[in-house]
Design a protein around this motif. Structure first.
Motif, mmCIF file in Angstrom:
data_model
loop_
_atom_site.group_PDB
_atom_site.id
_atom_site.type_symbol
_atom_site.label_atom_id
_atom_site.label_comp_id
_atom_site.label_asym_id
_atom_site.label_seq_id
_atom_site.Cartn_x
_atom_site.Cartn_y
_atom_site.Cartn_z
ATOM 1 N N TYR A 51 0.844 -1.197 0.000
ATOM 2 C CA TYR A 51 0.000 0.000 0.000
ATOM 3 C C TYR A 51 0.874 1.240 0.000
ATOM 4 O O TYR A 51 1.571 1.517 0.970
ATOM 5 N N TYR A 52 0.867 1.938 -1.108
ATOM 6 C CA TYR A 52 1.558 3.220 -1.215
ATOM 7 C C TYR A 52 0.513 4.246 -1.626
ATOM 8 O O TYR A 52 0.002 4.208 -2.747
ATOM 9 N N GLN A 53 0.219 5.162 -0.744
ATOM 10 C CA GLN A 53 -0.803 6.168 -1.023
ATOM 11 C C GLN A 53 -0.423 7.027 -2.231
ATOM 12 O O GLN A 53 -1.288 7.499 -2.964
ATOM 13 N N SER A 54 0.861 7.216 -2.444
ATOM 14 C CA SER A 54 1.314 8.060 -3.551
ATOM 15 C C SER A 54 1.199 7.355 -4.911
ATOM 16 O O SER A 54 1.272 8.007 -5.948
ATOM 17 N N ASP A 55 1.021 6.029 -4.904
ATOM 18 C CA ASP A 55 0.900 5.271 -6.148
ATOM 19 C C ASP A 55 -0.449 5.575 -6.806
ATOM 20 O O ASP A 55 -1.497 5.347 -6.207
ATOM 21 N N PRO A 56 -0.459 6.093 -8.046
ATOM 22 C CA PRO A 56 -1.727 6.428 -8.692
ATOM 23 C C PRO A 56 -2.603 5.198 -8.966
ATOM 24 O O PRO A 56 -3.812 5.311 -9.083
ATOM 25 N N CYS A 58 -2.865 2.618 -6.871
ATOM 26 C CA CYS A 58 -3.063 1.930 -5.587
ATOM 27 C C CYS A 58 -4.497 1.437 -5.429
ATOM 28 O O CYS A 58 -4.727 0.322 -4.968
#
Length: 184
Positions: A51-56, A58
């Motif tokens: 989980y990477y919040q910055s990954d578009p 995600c």
């Protein structure tokens, strides 16, 4: 005169990390024997998901992870229904009880080794409860110094004093005996 056969005992010497891995493996085995597949399904579905919040992407990756988890859970549920032949639940058996006992013993000892406070009421702060007919495993930790164990013992004595409504200062005596000094 017939000689009495001695019971074979196994002794392990392991690191804290190894004890944690064994504890997790024993917990998984216990859950599988009780047909509780949700944790295993979650681990299998997670695969490469981070989980990477910055990954578009995600949100899409998370949806795919949830779908995989639900499919794996349904597959395990089908296996459970076939294995139980329509019954809602099954006797988990002595093996699962022994695994549960071992898991509980290890979790309590790991909690103590990490400097846990017995007064928190956390599940791991309580000594293991025997479920199986097999006696509980004995487990203890050692460290270069006695700090972690003595701190746990001090807190355990203080908890007992509080429960009894009177302080005997035994915790201070115990601390001085183990540490060779006054508590700070």
């Amino acid at each position: 005169m017939k000689k009495k056969k001695q019971e074979i005992r196994i002794h392990l010497d392991m690191s804290l990390q190894q004890a944690q891995i064994i504890s997790e493996a024993v917990e998984e085995y216990m859950r599988l024997r009780m047909y509780q597949f949700s944790d295993l399904a979650d681990v299998l579905a997670r695969r490469d998901f981070q989980y990477y919040q910055s990954d578009p992407q995600c949100s899409e990756k998370f949806k795919a992870y949830m779908q995989r988890r639900d499919e794996i859970t349904e597959l395990f549920e089908q296996i459970r229904r076939v294995a139980l032949d329509g019954a809602e639940c099954a006797d988990r058996g002595e093996d699962a009880d022994i695994a549960g006992d071992l898991w509980s013993v290890l979790r309590h000892e790991i909690y103590k080794a990490k400097g846990g406070d017995p007064a928190t009421g956390a599940y791991d702060s309580y000594p293991a409860i025997q479920l199986a007919r097999e006696p509980l495993a004995r487990c203890w930790f050692t460290a270069g110094d006695l700090h972690a164990e003595s701190r746990y013992r001090v807190l355990e004595y203080c908890r007992r004093c509080t429960e009894n409504g009177r302080c005997k200062a035994r915790c201070l005596q115990e601390y001085r005996k183990l540490e060779g000094g006054k508590p700070k």
